[in-house]
Design a protein around this motif. Structure first.
Motif, PDB file in Angstrom:
ATOM      1  N   SER A   1       0.835  -1.204   0.000  1.00 18.08           N
ATOM      2  CA  SER A   1       0.000   0.000   0.000  1.00 18.08           C
ATOM      3  C   SER A   1       0.868   1.252   0.000  1.00 18.08           C
ATOM      4  O   SER A   1       0.632   2.183  -0.774  1.00 18.08           O
ATOM      5  N   LEU A   2       1.876   1.260   0.878  1.00 20.28           N
ATOM      6  CA  LEU A   2       2.759   2.417   0.974  1.00 20.28           C
ATOM      7  C   LEU A   2       3.524   2.636  -0.321  1.00 20.28           C
ATOM      8  O   LEU A   2       3.706   3.778  -0.761  1.00 20.28           O
ATOM      9  N   ARG A   3       3.952   1.556  -0.958  1.00 20.57           N
ATOM     10  CA  ARG A   3       4.676   1.673  -2.229  1.00 20.57           C
ATOM     11  C   ARG A   3       3.802   2.335  -3.293  1.00 20.57           C
ATOM     12  O   ARG A   3       4.254   3.215  -4.021  1.00 20.57           O
ATOM     13  N   ASN A   4       2.540   1.919  -3.370  1.00 20.73           N
ATOM     14  CA  ASN A   4       1.635   2.521  -4.344  1.00 20.73           C
ATOM     15  C   ASN A   4       1.355   3.991  -4.052  1.00 20.73           C
ATOM     16  O   ASN A   4       1.265   4.814  -4.961  1.00 20.73           O
ATOM     17  N   VAL A   5       1.215   4.312  -2.754  1.00 22.41           N
ATOM     18  CA  VAL A   5       1.018   5.713  -2.366  1.00 22.41           C
ATOM     19  C   VAL A   5       2.229   6.549  -2.793  1.00 22.41           C
ATOM     20  O   VAL A   5       2.096   7.673  -3.288  1.00 22.41           O
ATOM     21  N   LEU A   6       3.419   5.999  -2.616  1.00 26.86           N
ATOM     22  CA  LEU A   6       4.650   6.711  -2.991  1.00 26.86           C
ATOM     23  C   LEU A   6       4.771   6.870  -4.503  1.00 26.86           C
ATOM     24  O   LEU A   6       5.234   7.910  -4.991  1.00 26.86           O
ATOM     25  N   VAL A   7       4.347   5.842  -5.266  1.00 31.19           N
ATOM     26  CA  VAL A   7       4.390   5.940  -6.737  1.00 31.19           C
ATOM     27  C   VAL A   7       3.469   7.060  -7.217  1.00 31.19           C
ATOM     28  O   VAL A   7       3.854   7.892  -8.053  1.00 31.19           O
TER      29      VAL A   7
ATOM     30  N   ALA B   1       2.724   4.638 -15.459  1.00 35.17           N
ATOM     31  CA  ALA B   1       2.433   3.514 -16.354  1.00 35.17           C
ATOM     32  C   ALA B   1       3.226   2.265 -15.960  1.00 35.17           C
ATOM     33  O   ALA B   1       2.719   1.143 -16.044  1.00 35.17           O
ATOM     34  N   ALA B   2       4.466   2.460 -15.528  1.00 37.03           N
ATOM     35  CA  ALA B   2       5.342   1.311 -15.259  1.00 37.03           C
ATOM     36  C   ALA B   2       5.188   0.738 -13.851  1.00 37.03           C
ATOM     37  O   ALA B   2       5.280  -0.478 -13.661  1.00 37.03           O
ATOM     38  N   PHE B   3       4.942   1.582 -12.846  1.00 35.48           N
ATOM     39  CA  PHE B   3       5.059   1.117 -11.461  1.00 35.48           C
ATOM     40  C   PHE B   3       3.777   1.114 -10.626  1.00 35.48           C
ATOM     41  O   PHE B   3       3.744   0.483  -9.572  1.00 35.48           O
ATOM     42  N   LEU B   4       2.727   1.816 -11.070  1.00 42.54           N
ATOM     43  CA  LEU B   4       1.513   1.874 -10.247  1.00 42.54           C
ATOM     44  C   LEU B   4       0.635   0.642 -10.469  1.00 42.54           C
ATOM     45  O   LEU B   4       0.333   0.285 -11.610  1.00 42.54           O
ATOM     46  N   GLU B   5       0.232   0.001  -9.375  1.00 45.40           N
ATOM     47  CA  GLU B   5      -0.655  -1.163  -9.479  1.00 45.40           C
ATOM     48  C   GLU B   5      -2.098  -0.713  -9.670  1.00 45.40           C
ATOM     49  O   GLU B   5      -2.557   0.205  -8.988  1.00 45.40           O
ATOM     50  N   PRO B   6      -2.833  -1.357 -10.592  1.00 46.63           N
ATOM     51  CA  PRO B   6      -4.274  -1.074 -10.705  1.00 46.63           C
ATOM     52  C   PRO B   6      -4.959  -1.490  -9.406  1.00 46.63           C
ATOM     53  O   PRO B   6      -4.499  -2.411  -8.719  1.00 46.63           O
ATOM     54  N   ILE B   7      -6.038  -0.808  -9.062  1.00 48.33           N
ATOM     55  CA  ILE B   7      -6.712  -1.108  -7.794  1.00 48.33           C
ATOM     56  C   ILE B   7      -8.202  -1.291  -8.042  1.00 48.33           C
ATOM     57  O   ILE B   7      -8.788  -0.634  -8.898  1.00 48.33           O
TER      58      ILE B   7
END
Length: 468
Positions: free
Chosen positions: A15-21, A230-236
């Protein structure tokens, strides 16, 4: 015990990784756009091209807020919406290379149409991420949402630091401005009614080569933002909705009208002044303060440095408020923001800016950032918590009214004296706080306040729906 703990820990890291991306993607994008916005009114002052472009931009954002965000998020998802919308920002940077009515206005409209979906998707993404993590960790949903918005705005608001630092370093190569006579300084500040028709420092501009250098840096930053998301964000996915059986996509017109259906909720009707004021106060800072105070007195090369102070204060206070709000409550922070802005407005009305009062320019921008951080973090978190089951429509309404504030601020920029704009801000802020106080009273009378993440919010929303 190790299995569940590891699973919870990995969920938090993810979760934190996606928030940072998301945060760093917006950092790169708004490093470019924030710097450009601060310079528009000073860089393209002929016939009001700069402020007209900004007004058109937020007009496009206002229109798109009415229907595009829920539609795009439903069709493309949060990630797809963010990527598509970011491309409009890049187009605006490219349009500035060939600045004219035929390039700036169309690209401003394009950016405006993408702005509301961009912000709605970002707010929806962080809200879902916060609630999902809170449910798995056994924490309060509103606390996690507040924390995630605090992290986001800490990183996002620093974009103003980098964007303005770049502009000041590039334009710092411009020959130093000469000191203006006392009679010409009289037309700066709250007394500015001629809008740069007098001979002030705003008439001396950097060379075209320096402008192209700056635009090249800004465009590259925007392209990097698109590639990062485009490269690093996970779809949710909105798990809450799926668990409630909303697996079928709603009809087109249902999605289209969802933004307006939410007005049946009395709380939203009272809270629309919060984003309206947010747009007005940001518009004042980026057009009137930069032009009538900073550029008029010190020169265009100082805009970046003064706005860095605003952005740095805004960023630090954003993360501070995200942490503090769970102890003080949001009402205390709103009062702090209102008192700070009222004090600044009264002082700006009385102050006669002079070049030898350099520190004062930074004090005002810092205090303005301290108050703006309240509106940015608390407004977004407030909408996310109160309208959890209608997030897309709620944030679309938020952007609609914020865009209306920007359109109004830039729209009357060319024909109202600065002092009258400050009077308008004071009046709107007073009404905003009164309406907010009433909304908090209504909310406090609701016995179904959230005590557990998910269930209480659901019960609260169901109760509100029955009242409608």
């Amino acid at each position: 015990m190790k299995g569940p703990f590891r699973k919870q820990h990995s969920t938090m890291d993810r979760s934190l990784r996606n928030v940072l991306v998301v945060s760093f993607g917006f950092l790169l994008l708004f490093t470019a756009y924030g710097g450009l916005q601060s310079l528009q009114s000073s860089l393209y002052s002929e016939e009001g091209l700069g402020v007209t472009a900004l007004s058109t931009l937020y007009g496009g954002m206002l229109l798109s807020s009415m229907f595009l965000p829920p539609l795009l998020i439903e069709r493309l998802g949060c990630k797809g919406t963010i990527i598509l919308s970011m491309c409009g920002y890049v187009a605006f940077s490219v349009g500035n290379f060939f600045a004219s009515w035929y390039t700036l206005i169309p690209t401003s409209i394009l950016l405006g149409l993408g702005a509301a979906p961009l912000w709605s998707a970002q707010c929806t993404y962080l809200t879902i991420m916060g609630n999902t993590h809170a449910e798995k960790a056994g924490k309060h949903g509103k606390d996690m949402v507040n924390q995630y918005f605090g992290i986001f705005f800490l990183i996002f608001q620093s974009s103003g630091v980098w964007g303005n630092l770049i502009s000041s370093l590039v334009f710092g190569q411009t020959p130093s401005q000469e000191t203006l006579p006392e009679e010409q300084l009289m037309s700066c500040g709250a007394s500015d009614c001629l809008m740069a028709t007098a001979t002030t420092n705003s008439t001396q501009k950097p060379s075209q080569q320096l402008v192209y250098t700056l635009l090249g840096i800004y465009t590259g930053s925007g392209v990097l933002a698109v590639l990062m998301i485009a490269a690093f964000l996970e779809p949710i996915r909105d798990v809450q909705r799926e668990s409630e059986g909303e697996k079928k996509s709603p009809p087109f017109w249902s999605t289209l009208l969802s933004t307006f259906k939410l007005y049946r909720d009395k709380r939203l009707c009272l809270l629309i002044l919060l984003p309206l004021y947010s747009g007005l106060e940001q518009g004042f800072l980026s057009s009137e303060y930069t032009r009538s105070y900073v550029t008029c007195t010190l020169g265009i090369q100082f805009i970046g440095y003064v706005m860095i102070c605003f952005s740095a204060t805004d960023a630090l206070c954003s993360v501070l408020y995200g942490k503090v709000s769970q102890y003080t409550g949001r009402a205390v922070l709103y009062v702090l923001g209102a008192v700070t802005h009222v004090s600044c407005m009264i002082a700006l009305l009385l102050w006669r800016p002079r070049a030898d009062q350099l520190a004062v320019f930074f004090v005002f921008s810092g205090l303005w950032g301290m108050a703006d951080a309240v509106w940015q973090t608390q407004n977004n978190a407030l909408y996310g918590v109160l309208f959890e089951k209608s997030k897309e429509a709620a944030f679309a309404n938020y952007r609609l009214w914020e865009a209306l504030g920007f359109v109004t601020a830039f729209g009357y920029s060319t024909f109202l004296c600065v002092r009258f704009k400050l009077y308008i801000l004071l009046g709107v802020l007073s009404l905003t706080m009164a309406a907010y106080g009433l909304a908090e009273c209504i909310e406090s009378q609701n016995p179904m306040r959230p005590h557990a993440p998910g269930q209480a919010n659901q019960a609260e929303d169901e109760e509100i729906q029955t009242k409608m």
